[in-house]
Design an enzyme around this catalytic site. Structure first.
Site, PDB file in Angstrom:
ATOM      1  N   GLY A   1      -5.524  -3.339   4.795  1.00  0.00           N
ATOM      2  CA  GLY A   1      -4.750  -4.440   4.231  1.00  0.00           C
ATOM      3  C   GLY A   1      -5.397  -5.792   4.403  1.00  0.00           C
ATOM      4  N   ARG A   2      -5.969  -6.045   5.579  1.00  0.00           N
ATOM      5  CA  ARG A   2      -6.551  -7.368   5.838  1.00  0.00           C
ATOM      6  C   ARG A   2      -7.898  -7.558   5.140  1.00  0.00           C
ATOM      7  NH1 ARG A   2      -5.972  -4.091   9.998  1.00  0.00           N
ATOM      8  NH2 ARG A   2      -7.703  -3.421  11.333  1.00  0.00           N
TER       9      ARG A   2
ATOM     10  N   LYS B   1       0.829  -1.204   0.000  1.00  0.00           N
ATOM     11  CA  LYS B   1       0.000   0.000   0.000  1.00  0.00           C
ATOM     12  C   LYS B   1       0.866   1.258   0.000  1.00  0.00           C
ATOM     13  CE  LYS B   1      -4.224   1.642   2.264  1.00  0.00           C
ATOM     14  NZ  LYS B   1      -5.192   1.369   3.351  1.00  0.00           N
TER      15      LYS B   1
ATOM     16  N   HIS C   1      -4.220 -35.274  15.928  1.00  0.00           N
ATOM     17  CA  HIS C   1      -3.060 -36.007  16.421  1.00  0.00           C
ATOM     18  C   HIS C   1      -2.055 -35.085  17.099  1.00  0.00           C
ATOM     19  CE1 HIS C   1      -4.259 -39.791  14.469  1.00  0.00           C
ATOM     20  NE2 HIS C   1      -4.830 -38.977  13.593  1.00  0.00           N
TER      21      HIS C   1
ATOM     22  N   GLU D   1       9.736  -5.029   4.929  1.00  0.00           N
ATOM     23  CA  GLU D   1       9.952  -6.383   4.418  1.00  0.00           C
ATOM     24  C   GLU D   1       9.745  -6.451   2.904  1.00  0.00           C
ATOM     25  OE1 GLU D   1       8.296  -6.698   8.642  1.00  0.00           O
ATOM     26  OE2 GLU D   1       7.900  -5.510   6.837  1.00  0.00           O
TER      27      GLU D   1
ATOM     28  N   LYS E   1       6.961  -1.338  13.723  1.00  0.00           N
ATOM     29  CA  LYS E   1       7.683  -0.879  12.536  1.00  0.00           C
ATOM     30  C   LYS E   1       8.636   0.270  12.879  1.00  0.00           C
ATOM     31  CE  LYS E   1       4.077  -2.049   9.157  1.00  0.00           C
ATOM     32  NZ  LYS E   1       3.128  -1.495   8.153  1.00  0.00           N
TER      33      LYS E   1
ATOM     34  N   GLU F   1      -5.637  -8.392  14.392  1.00  0.00           N
ATOM     35  CA  GLU F   1      -5.279  -7.015  14.031  1.00  0.00           C
ATOM     36  C   GLU F   1      -6.501  -6.112  14.152  1.00  0.00           C
ATOM     37  OE1 GLU F   1      -1.847  -6.345  11.182  1.00  0.00           O
ATOM     38  OE2 GLU F   1      -3.509  -5.571   9.995  1.00  0.00           O
TER      39      GLU F   1
END
Length: 523
Positions: free
Chosen positions: A261-262, A200, A378, A206, A489, A347
């Site tokens: 973003g999400r 964005k 399991h 990253e 950040k 978030e």
């Protein structure tokens, strides 16, 4: 302002909750009524919600619906769809639902225009009209992003692998750890690889570092700067930064501030999805989500899937001290769904105050976790059955297998899913050996899809988005900001500089100094 826990609706629920806490209460006893399933299940098209295995009676439901009315959930739903600034801390609307509104009724021409551009781009890649350097067609696409620019597209692309167009292979790189990018690129050829830089801001640490490394990998293969435009596209609000990187203006797709973003996989961030499964299937994904949007907006509260699921979570966090929810899809293609939902939930809801700064005086923002069934049986299912934690579970199952001629094996999968929800509810007592006993009384929902199609997946994902919104309204949380993420950040940038600057390093706390010093010695 009256706190949530002091309101009449909350107080009534507190009194009512005591009826589910005596030692002799058995959730399974609620099924003595023949109409239990029909009274506590809902269907929307090819998606069925069975919430009958919950601590919920008709009285419970009535009290929870009173809570929703008291919190003005219907008004909040309408405010979201009509574009009010419900993201109050940032002064924005939250209009991700507009991304999946059909073109004929979409009031945002920029959304329709972007979808049309995506259609043209996907066709150009799939047909071979778009060619990279040396006139090679594109065979591999690498999406470089993180958070919502990675989790949603990666999850959907894997979930809908049966719908892959086989024209291109789509890869996802998110981690700034260089191993992630290197492992991905080691399988690829620069001349046939296209990179989507999904960011964005186009400044996310990253993504920016991985994009620079990908660019250098391309140049190191003997290609020059002028050829970057054939191999890099950008999805961003910061088009100037994308141009500085070397991306042609024709190869940039917009994002908008009113899309978090999400919630962005429905936007141009979904370009990697469209390249993987084709634009027709991407449009079907949008259509399924839009269908759930319409259900959420128009259905009565007592028949509204996202509302009921959100209310049940509020019920358990507020009155049964639940701190987490397990999401267990009995579908290998959906194995990344719990990870996607972690960001969506935590978030959005991981906040301890209202936007006005008032403390939230009840549990909120539960931890979401889980893996695909039957693998979970399991490992952590031992804790679900016999542990001390009260953990509601969402089971997700697909009625029809996507693998041909495997009907019997698929029935085994479904039998495992249904048996686990039954065992959690019923438990089993061994009078001669208590260590073997399972107490039961562990609530769960089961979401059953007719089959795993783009349309049905879109509906399922929108259901969870709206469930989160319902919880945020009741708790008084702004579900659309994430200042805690921003803090991390900021600190990362300052600590990065301290690796090279001893004065900066000396101003840090003793732990950070000691760890940095050891890193420098070993590296």
């Amino acid at each position: 302002m009256t706190s949530l826990t002091a309101t009449p609706a909350w107080q009534a629920l507190g009194t009512h909750s005591s009826s589910f806490k005596p030692d002799d209460f058995r959730c399974s006893d609620l099924f003595k009524e023949d109409s239990r399933f029909s009274a506590f299940s809902l269907r929307h098209e090819e998606l069925l919600l069975d919430y009958s295995k919950n601590f919920c009676t008709k009285e419970t439901l009535s009290l929870l619906l009173n809570l929703a009315q008291q919190a003005r959930v219907p008004e909040a739903i309408e405010a979201m769809f009509t574009g009010e600034e419900i993201n109050s801390t940032e002064g924005r609307a939250a209009l991700h639902t507009a991304l999946r509104t059909p073109a004929a009724s979409n009031q945002f021409p920029e959304v329709v225009a972007t979808l049309n551009r995506m259609t043209d781009f996907v066709h150009a890649i799939h047909s071979g009209e778009w060619q990279g350097c040396e006139n090679h067609r594109i065979t591999d696409v690498v999406n470089i992003g993180i958070g919502g620019s990675d989790l949603g597209p990666a999850m959907v692309t894997e979930a809908l692998g049966a719908f892959s167009n086989k024209q291109v292979n789509v890869h996802f790189v998110s981690n700034v750890d260089p191993n992630h990018l290197q492992l991905t690129l080691s399988q690829l050829s620069p001349a046939t690889t296209l990179f989507i830089i999904a960011s964005k801001s186009f400044r996310t640490l990253e993504t920016h570092e991985n994009a620079k490394s990908a660019r250098q990998w391309f140049l190191d293969a003997g290609h020059d700067e002028s050829q970057i435009a054939k191999h890099f596209v950008a999805i961003s609000t910061n088009l100037e930064a994308a141009r500085e990187f070397g991306i042609d203006g024709e190869n940039m797709f917009p994002m908008w501030d009113w899309v978090g973003g999400r919630f962005s996989l429905w936007s141009a961030i979904g370009l990697s999805i469209a390249l993987a499964i084709g634009m027709k299937n991407f449009q079907a994904l949008l259509a399924g989500a839009h269908s759930m949007d319409q259900h959420f907006r128009s259905a009565k509260l007592e028949q509204n899937m996202p509302v009921l699921m959100g209310l049940l979570t509020v019920w358990y966090t507020g009155f049964f001290d639940a701190h987490s929810t397990a999401v267990v899809p009995y579908s290998h293609p959906l194995k990344q769904l719990p990870q996607f939902l972690q960001q969506l939930y935590m978030e959005s809801l991981g906040k301890r105050t209202t936007p006005q700064g008032d403390s939230i005086d009840t549990n909120s923002g539960e931890v979401i976790w889980g893996t695909e069934g039957t693998n979970g049986q399991h490992s952590y299912f031992q804790l679900l059955h016999q542990g001390t934690e009260f953990i509601p579970v969402d089971f997700i199952a697909i009625a029809k297998s996507s693998v041909p001629n495997k009907t019997e094996q698929h029935k085994q999968l479904l039998a495992n899913c249904l048996s686990q929800s039954l065992a959690l509810m019923q438990g089993k007592h061994y009078s001669d050996n208590e260590s073997r006993s399972s107490p039961g009384n562990r609530p769960s929902n089961t979401l059953l899809l007719a089959e795993l199609t783009p349309y049905n997946l879109g509906s399922l994902l929108a259901l969870y988005e709206h469930k989160v919104f319902v919880q945020s309204v009741i708790w008084g949380i702004n579900a659309f900001d994430q200042y805690g993420v921003e803090l991390g950040k900021e600190l990362s940038r300052s600590l990065y500089g301290a690796f090279e600057n001893s004065k900066q390093r000396s101003e840090l706390d003793a732990s950070s100094q000691g760890l940095m010093q050891q890193i420098l010695e070993w590296s």
